[in-house]
Design a protein around this motif. Structure first.
Motif, PDB file in Angstrom:
ATOM      1  N   THR A  73       1.829   5.226   0.746  1.00 16.16           N
ATOM      2  CA  THR A  73       0.873   5.852   2.234  1.00 16.16           C
ATOM      3  C   THR A  73       1.848   7.177   1.581  1.00 16.16           C
ATOM      4  N   SER A  84       0.886  -1.147   0.303  1.00 16.91           N
ATOM      5  CA  SER A  84       0.287   0.384   0.144  1.00 16.91           C
ATOM      6  C   SER A  84       0.620   1.620   0.348  1.00 16.91           C
ATOM      7  N   ASN A 123       4.818  -0.758  -6.803  1.00 17.11           N
ATOM      8  CA  ASN A 123       5.117  -1.599  -5.719  1.00 17.11           C
ATOM      9  C   ASN A 123       5.293  -0.145  -4.793  1.00 17.11           C
ATOM     10  N   ALA A 143       2.076   3.423  -7.475  1.00 19.43           N
ATOM     11  CA  ALA A 143       1.065   2.412  -7.448  1.00 19.43           C
ATOM     12  C   ALA A 143       1.700   1.957  -8.645  1.00 19.43           C
TER      13      ALA A 143
END
Length: 307
Positions: free
Chosen positions: A4, A2, A30, A27
C-alpha cells in the motif's frame, strides 16, 4: 501481500530511501517492514539515501536529440567538483539519451532501463551516490517533439558535448529545409536562454501569473489618486506591455533588436521555404529554485567538538 501507499510512505520515512526503491523493497519482501529495511541496506540504498538530506544544487544540464524530438534533463550534485567528474558527465549524458525515448517525465525516466547497468535510471543514480559519496538527483526534465520540423537545441556554458549549466529546446513545425530551420531554431534557442520568456504567446501565459501582475499594477496605479476609469486604462496599458515583454514572439530579438522574434521567424521562412510555427520551448537553468544551504563552518566545528 499487496503493497500500500501507506507502507511505502512508512518505509521511506524510516530509511530516507526513494519512493520507487521502497516500493520495490516491500514487493521483494512480501510487505515485511523490517525485512524491507534490511533489503535496502543490503543493496546499499539506505546508506546512499542518508546523503539525501544534503542540498544538491550543482550538477549539469544534459540534452539529447533523436529524430524530430529532443529532451533536456537536470541532474544535480552537491559540488561543482563532482559535476566536472568524467563518470558524472557520462551519467548525465547517458540519462539524457535514455530520456529521449520516454515521455519526458521524471517518473518515466527514473523507471526506464539504463543500458550500461541493466538497471533502472533511478537505481543507477542511487548506485552512483553510494560510489561517489555525494547526493545526486534527477530533478527536472522536458521533452519536445514535432511531426514535421525540428527541435533545435542550445547549451550555454557548455562543459562538454551536450552538457552545460543551461539548456534550451525550441520546437519548430515546418515542412521546409531542415538545415535552415535548425539554424533559425538555434538562434531562437539562444534568445530564450538570454531572455527566459514565460511562454511562446501571451495566450499561453499562466493566468495566475498574469492575475498577480494585474493586481500589482492596480495597487500601484491607485497610489496615483486618479479616477477608477483612468486607473483601468493605465492597468490595461501596463498589462499589454507586460505580455509583450514576457511572451517570446513579441520580444525584441536578441540577434537583431530592431525586429521581434516573430518578425525574425517570418523572415526566415524565405530561406526555409515554408511557413514556420513555434510549437513549444523549454529552458532549464541549473539549480534554479533550489534553496542552497549556507554552511556555518565555525558552528560545524563547535558541534563536532561537543559530539
Amino acid at each position: 501481500m499487496s503493497v500500500t501507499a501507506a507502507m511505502v510512505k512508512e518505509l521511506r520515512e524510516k530509511t530516507g530511501a526513494g519512493m520507487m526503491d521502497c516500493k520495490k523493497a516491500l514487493a521483494e519482501t512480501n510487505g515485511d517492514m523490517e525485512a524491507a529495511i534490511d533489503w535496502l541496506r543490503a543493496k546499499g540504498i539506505a546508506k546512499a539515501d542518508k546523503k539525501s538530506g544534503r542540498t544538491a544544487a550543482e550538477g549539469l544540464i544534459g540534452i539529447a536529440s533523436a529524430g524530430n524530438k529532443a529532451v533536456v534533463v537536470e541532474i544535480n550534485s552537491e559540488t561543482d567538483f563532482v559535476a566536472r567528474n568524467d563518470a558524472f558527465q557520462d551519467l548525465v549524458r547517458g540519462v539524457a539519451a535514455v530520456a529521449v525515448g520516454t515521455d519526458g517525465s521524471v517518473d518515466a525516466i527514473g523507471a526506464a532501463k539504463y543500458p550500461a547497468t541493466g538497471k533502472s535510471v533511478a537505481d543507477t543514480i542511487t548506485d552512483a551516490i553510494a560510489t561517489i559519496g555525494e547526493n545526486m538527483t534527477l530533478r527536472r526534465a522536458a521533452l519536445l517533439s514535432v511531426d514535421n520540423g525540428v527541435v533545435a537545441t542550445y547549451i550555454h556554458n557548455s562543459v562538454a558535448d551536450g552538457l552545460g549549466k543551461l539548456g534550451v529546446l525550441v520546437a519548430l513545425k515546418s515542412t521546409g529545409d531542415k538545415e535552415a530551420l535548425n539554424a533559425i531554431g538555434r538562434q531562437v534557442a539562444m534568445h530564450v536562454a538570454a531572455t527566459n520568456p514565460l511562454a511562446v504567446r501571451p495566450s499561453e501565459i499562466d493566468p495566475a501569473v498574469a492575475e498577480r501582475e494585474r493586481n500589482v499594477f492596480i495597487e500601484q496605479s491607485r497610489a496615483s489618486g486618479k479616477p477608477d476609469n483612468i486607473i483601468e486604462k493605465m492597468v490595461e496599458g501596463r498589462m499589454r506591455k507586460f505580455f509583450e515583454e514576457v511572451a517570446l514572439l513579441s520580444q525584441a530579438f536578441v540577434a537583431n533588436p530592431d525586429q521581434t522574434v516573430e518578425a525574425a521567424i517570418k523572415e526566415a521562412e524565405k530561406t526555409v521555404g515554408a511557413p514556420i510555427e513555434v510549437a513549444g520551448i523549454a529552458r532549464l537553468l541549473l539549480g534554479e529554485g533550489v534553496q542552497k544551504e549556507e554552511s556555518d563552518f565555525a558552528a560545524e566545528v563547535a558541534a563536532a567538538a561537543k559530539g
